[in-house]
Design an enzyme around this catalytic site. Structure first.
Site, PDB file in Angstrom:
ATOM      1  N   LYS A  77       6.630   8.608  55.355  1.00  0.00           N
ATOM      2  CA  LYS A  77       6.451   9.430  54.159  1.00  0.00           C
ATOM      3  C   LYS A  77       7.784   9.747  53.478  1.00  0.00           C
ATOM      4  O   LYS A  77       7.800  10.339  52.396  1.00  0.00           O
ATOM      5  CB  LYS A  77       5.715  10.726  54.509  1.00  0.00           C
ATOM      6  CG  LYS A  77       4.311  10.508  55.065  1.00  0.00           C
ATOM      7  CD  LYS A  77       3.590  11.817  55.302  1.00  0.00           C
ATOM      8  CE  LYS A  77       2.333  11.637  56.148  1.00  0.00           C
ATOM      9  NZ  LYS A  77       1.298  10.838  55.497  1.00  0.00           N
TER      10      LYS A  77
ATOM     11  N   HIS B 255      -3.071  19.911  59.097  1.00  0.00           N
ATOM     12  CA  HIS B 255      -3.497  18.542  59.383  1.00  0.00           C
ATOM     13  C   HIS B 255      -4.060  18.533  60.799  1.00  0.00           C
ATOM     14  O   HIS B 255      -3.642  19.326  61.657  1.00  0.00           O
ATOM     15  CB  HIS B 255      -2.290  17.609  59.270  1.00  0.00           C
ATOM     16  CG  HIS B 255      -2.592  16.154  59.343  1.00  0.00           C
ATOM     17  ND1 HIS B 255      -2.847  15.518  60.547  1.00  0.00           N
ATOM     18  CD2 HIS B 255      -2.653  15.191  58.389  1.00  0.00           C
ATOM     19  CE1 HIS B 255      -3.055  14.225  60.318  1.00  0.00           C
ATOM     20  NE2 HIS B 255      -2.949  14.002  59.019  1.00  0.00           N
TER      21      HIS B 255
ATOM     22  N   ASP C  69       5.232  21.510  61.224  1.00  0.00           N
ATOM     23  CA  ASP C  69       4.902  20.164  60.774  1.00  0.00           C
ATOM     24  C   ASP C  69       5.509  19.994  59.388  1.00  0.00           C
ATOM     25  O   ASP C  69       5.012  20.539  58.400  1.00  0.00           O
ATOM     26  CB  ASP C  69       3.387  19.980  60.734  1.00  0.00           C
ATOM     27  CG  ASP C  69       2.972  18.603  60.226  1.00  0.00           C
ATOM     28  OD1 ASP C  69       3.859  17.790  59.896  1.00  0.00           O
ATOM     29  OD2 ASP C  69       1.760  18.351  60.135  1.00  0.00           O
TER      30      ASP C  69
END
Length: 427
Positions: free
Chosen positions: A241, A132, A215
């Protein structure tokens, strides 16, 4: 493609119909009296009623600033905030509660690390091509500031290893070396769904004295994340999330490592003492939590990880594997559709995010047609432009399931894609 009923597919969460009722938004209808089919959970998950209730209760009954008010509300608010920290520590199996730092999101957590780890000319930082942007740009900036070199593992796009990192090829063997100071990588790709070998990468970093930075934004919602078992040094994830609210993220780090890092932001509550000449700083985690923190968001996050703990992350993982396999089988029936990333042969080696192309139709058009049928997906580059470039595409459509996704919702997606083909007269 098999056609199970809404809640009958091997591996689904027990009492899935009951679980879905925990999420009030899933009961709403859209224009045209269409039921909501939410397949964008990798973007943000929906929130169970217990999270909503916890946040409302805090605002209605306990709202006050923390760690500074000497009255009853201040004590209650501080206790709730620190209980949330303890809940997150338990969620991650962290050795110490003090290893949990609250940030506003995973992006801030990764920037915190990239701005506080010491780098200098001659050092190198290793990332991957599937990251990302939040785990690319901060390291690019850190290397520009310090003179360190940025390196990366390539992403494979062909053959049985498509969608996975090239960790064994000739060029890959020298990516990590004795000058590597940081190895930063995603646990689960937000675009491809690939689950990376976290322990292997962490061990390779440790072997050369580098720190591993993970991450876990896509891993924490759907995998049991045990920081001790993973062997990592620093790990970030975001609240929205994992069924929690926006505006709250987590940086977990080994306490000795956090204690050796300088502050990221200056201000209130991160200090030990302040004089005009100089200041000294608090121990972790307060050292990294300058100013009034996201208090009610932390309360919501605490409720969210307790909710996931009650469901059992192993159960959530099995559910995601079952739904992902069913989705890959369904997408394979759509002519002209290509999945980007690991395919049907390894649903256990991928997460619930599935990015795909449909020949002759732009991803934005696909998303709009699906939306007209009540099916919510994402279209674009998903903050993963290098991974898209490796596949030779500018953007893609992405569906992403979660613990509340049913087989009938996957059927609605596949039917919507068939309708899209006919809408654009693709034969």
């Amino acid at each position: 493609m098999s056609t199970p009923t809404a809640f009958t597919l091997p591996g689904l969460l027990p009492e899935l119909e009951v679980v879905r009722k925990d999420f009030p938004i899933l009961e709403r209808t859209l224009p045209g009296d269409r039921s909501l089919v939410y397949l964008d959970s990798a973007n943000t998950s929906q929130k169970p009623q217990c999270v909503i209730d916890a946040m409302v209760d805090h605002l209605e009954r306990h709202n006050a600033n923390i760690a500074r008010a000497m009255h009853q509300l201040g004590a209650e608010s501080t206790e709730a905030f620190e209980q949330a920290r303890a809940d997150v520590a338990a969620f991650l199996n962290a050795p110490r509660v003090e290893e949990v730092v609250f940030t506003k999101n995973a992006t801030e957590a990764l920037n915190l690390v990239a701005n506080t780890v010491h780098l200098q000319p001659g050092d190198n930082v290793v990332i991957t091509e599937m990251e990302h942007h939040s785990n690319i740009v901060p390291w690019q900036l850190a290397c520009e500031r310090s003179g360190a070199e940025l390196r990366w593992f390539d992403l494979q796009t062909e053959g049985e290893d498509a969608g996975r990192l090239d960790l064994a090829g000739g060029d890959a063997r020298g990516v990590i070396d004795e000058n590597t100071k940081v190895v930063a990588f995603t646990w689960v790709s937000n675009m491809l769904g690939t689950v990376n070998p976290v322990r292997e990468l962490a061990d390779r970093a440790r072997a050369v004295g580098a720190i591993s930075v993970v991450d876990a934004s896509q891993a924490a919602p759907q995998l049991p994340v045990d920081v001790q078992e993973a062997g990592v040094d620093l790990l970030a994830f975001t609240g929205h999330k994992v069924c929690g609210p926006t505006g709250i993220g987590v940086l977990w780090g080994r306490y000795d490592l956090l204690a050796a890092l300088p502050p990221f932001l200056g201000g209130g509550e991160m200090i030990e003492t302040v004089r005009m000449e100089r200041s000294t700083f608090a121990a972790p985690p307060q050292r990294f939590e300058a100013g009034t923190p996201p208090i009610v968001e932390a309360v919501g996050l605490g409720a969210a990880v307790r909710y996931l703990g009650d469901l059992g992350l192993e159960n959530v993982r099995r559910h995601e594997e079952a739904i992902t396999r069913y989705a890959l089988e369904g997408l394979a029936t759509v002519p002209g559709l290509r999945v980007l990333g690991p395919g049907i042969d390894a649903p256990e080696g991928r997460g619930g995010a599935i990015a795909f192309e449909l020949d002759g139709v732009h991803p934005h058009d696909i998303a709009q047609v699906l939306d007209s049928r009540g099916v919510a997906v994402r279209a674009g580059h998903h903050c993963a432009k290098p991974a898209h470039a490796r596949y030779g595409v500018q953007s893609s459509t992405r569906m992403s399931s979660y613990l509340y996704t049913t087989p009938s919702e996957i059927d609605a997606l596949v039917e919507g894609l068939e309708y899209t083909r006919s809408y654009f007269k693709l034969g």
